[in-house]
Motif scaffolding. Structure first.
Motif, short mmCIF file in Angstrom:
data_model
loop_
_atom_site.label_atom_id
_atom_site.label_comp_id
_atom_site.label_asym_id
_atom_site.label_seq_id
_atom_site.Cartn_x
_atom_site.Cartn_y
_atom_site.Cartn_z
N LYS A 165 -7.36 -2.14 7.65
CA LYS A 165 -7.03 -2.57 6.30
C LYS A 165 -8.26 -2.53 5.37
O LYS A 165 -8.13 -2.21 4.18
CB LYS A 165 -6.44 -3.98 6.32
N ALA A 180 -15.16 -4.94 2.19
CA ALA A 180 -14.43 -3.90 2.91
C ALA A 180 -15.37 -3.02 3.73
O ALA A 180 -15.05 -2.63 4.86
CB ALA A 180 -13.63 -3.06 1.93
N ASP A 188 0.83 -1.20 0.00
CA ASP A 188 0.00 0.00 0.00
C ASP A 188 0.86 1.25 0.00
O ASP A 188 2.10 1.19 -0.12
CB ASP A 188 -0.98 -0.01 1.18
N LYS A 200 -7.74 4.20 0.27
CA LYS A 200 -6.36 4.16 -0.25
C LYS A 200 -5.59 5.44 0.08
O LYS A 200 -5.01 6.09 -0.79
CB LYS A 200 -6.38 3.92 -1.77
N TYR A 209 -8.48 -0.05 2.12
CA TYR A 209 -8.82 -0.53 0.78
C TYR A 209 -9.85 0.40 0.13
O TYR A 209 -9.78 0.67 -1.08
CB TYR A 209 -9.40 -1.95 0.86
N TYR A 240 -8.67 -8.11 -1.71
CA TYR A 240 -7.70 -8.18 -2.79
C TYR A 240 -7.87 -9.45 -3.63
O TYR A 240 -7.68 -9.41 -4.84
CB TYR A 240 -6.28 -8.06 -2.22
#
Length: 452
Positions: free
Chosen positions: A368, A150, A123, A375, A372, A134
């Motif tokens: 995380k 997410a 990242d 970003k 996602y 992912y």
């Protein structure tokens, strides 16, 4: 609102989802040739060893630190409260079905970790990022499912991973040690901030030290009970096995009462299929996805086969599950039956330690998922500060409704993740075959080196 959420929770966690989770585990077990059985000894050795490979491979934390981060999130209130509610609602036989769920859940957890490492990326912070988001996007080419996961994960983390846990810590501290909730809230807020603001490397170091201590503390209490009352153990195990196959267990619709509660609480405890643990697995320093997969699957074995068994067997031995005592209090009273007041304190302290460890592990999962979606390093920093603030709120608030939200969003996380596991099972099978070939060559090379 609570009645409505209870209906929604009952619907999403109904037989279709439970069948899907268990069915995925069975399918992966068959496709991978029972990898969780024949490779378990090797997996346990690799999980707790610090090999040279850890230093040379790409990643943020060692295999061991990745495992303890996963364990910190899963060895929580589910091991104490979840097992107790399963026995209350489903009877002693529910413990057996938790074991069965764990066996197939190990294959699921293995597949999650393999895909997490296979499709991980770096990242904006230069850290490894992976997990269902992912492999749904990069492997299954289903970004819309990745986004849904997410979103669900970011929200679920504040429920099951934060407020539920801090409330459990505050309640245990107040009931056992008369510490006010606001004092517990302040202490938790400070020590949580110190740990999580340092990111995954800080979390990995803390869990590597903290998780084994808390697990051994609780296991020691349970083992002392079994050793001192060894004459009751065979009868207790017999009761569990007999009750698991009663008419009520195998009847009652698609899933009988005993099976349903055993499976549901097993999932709640080890999280196999939810998609949370592979987020930590993706940060591991590893050269092959299969290597980390083996390490990750040991978490289910430790969590359910070992820790949950201590709780379940002790509760059935005490035979208090039909007295009306609820949840974690039943576990405490069961320990107290054999050890007196110290037994109750063991469960109270374990509840505090387990809940706090879950708070640490889930902070990384939620972060995380949030990263996602946005970003941005700034977004991650905001998430961490909000997380720390909510810790205090959870400690001083009555949160029955949060439990229901957490249950619902956990189920919603599982659905896209299970779709990804089934859709990418061929990739998992290929990576497994590739790694097992390498592992065999490594073992032969070690034998030759010793012989020479």
């Amino acid at each position: 609102m609570i009645e409505f959420l209870e209906k929604v929770s009952g619907f999403v966690w109904g037989p279709p989802l439970l069948v899907l989770i268990v069915g995925t585990g069975i399918y992966l077990t068959l496709r991978l040739g029972f990898v969780q059985i024949f490779a378990l000894p090797t997996a346990l050795i690799n999980a707790f060893s610090r090999k040279k490979q850890d230093k040379l491979s790409e990643g943020d934390i060692s295999h061991y630190e990745a495992l303890t981060t996963q364990m910190s999130a899963t060895i929580g209130t589910g091991n104490i409260v979840g097992v107790a509610t399963a026995v209350i609602a489903g009877g002693p036989g529910a413990v057996f079905w938790m074991w069965i769920m764990a066996v197939f859940g190990m294959a699921t957890k293995y597949a999650e970790a393999v895909l997490a490492v296979k499709y991980r990326v770096k990242d904006a912070r230069g850290e490894m990022a992976g997990g269902p988001m992912y492999y749904l996007e990069r492997g299954l080419n289903a970004k819309w499912l990745a986004i849904l996961f997410a979103i669900f994960g970011s929200i679920a983390a504040f429920g099951i991973g934060n407020m539920v846990q801090t409330n459990a810590v505050a309640a245990a501290a107040e009931n056992s040690f008369s510490i006010p909730g606001w004092v517990t809230g302040i202490i938790l807020t400070i020590i949580t901030a110190i740990v999580i603001l340092g990111g995954i490397k800080s979390i990995g170091r803390v869990t590597a030290f903290f998780v084994p201590i808390m697990a051994v503390f609780y296991l020691a209490g349970g083992l002392i009970i079994m050793i001192l009352n060894f004459d009751l153990v065979p009868t207790t195990v017999s009761t569990i096995l007999t009750d698991a196959f009663t008419a009520e267990a195998v009847g009652g619709g698609i899933l009988g009462t005993v099976i349903r509660y055993g499976v549901a609480r097993g999932i709640f405890s080890n999280e196999a299929g939810l998609g949370s643990a592979p987020i930590a697995a993706a940060a591991a320093k590893t050269d092959y996805p299969g290597r980390q997969g083996l390490v990750s699957m040991t978490q289910v074995f430790i969590d359910t086969i070992i820790v949950c068994s201590i709780t379940g067997i002790t509760i059935v031995m005490a035979d208090l599950h039909q007295t009306g005592i609820a949840g974690g209090a039943l576990t405490g009273e069961s320990f107290g039956t054999f050890l007196g007041t110290p037994g109750i304190y063991i469960v109270s302290i374990a509840t505090i330690l387990f809940a706090y460890s879950t708070l640490i592990g889930w902070s990384y999962y939620g972060e995380k998922c949030f990263n996602y979606l946005f970003k941005s390093p700034k977004a991650v920093s905001i998430y961490r500060f909000v997380w720390v603030a909510v810790v205090f709120v959870g400690a001083v608030t009555v949160i029955d409704i949060v439990w229901l939200f957490a249950d619902i969003f956990n189920a919603l996380m599982a659905i896209p993740n299970l779709i990804g596991l089934l859709g990418l099972s061929g990739v998992v099978a290929y990576e497994t075959k590739r790694f097992l070939k390498v592992a065999k060559e490594e073992k032969e090379a070690e034998k030759r080196a010793k012989a020479s």
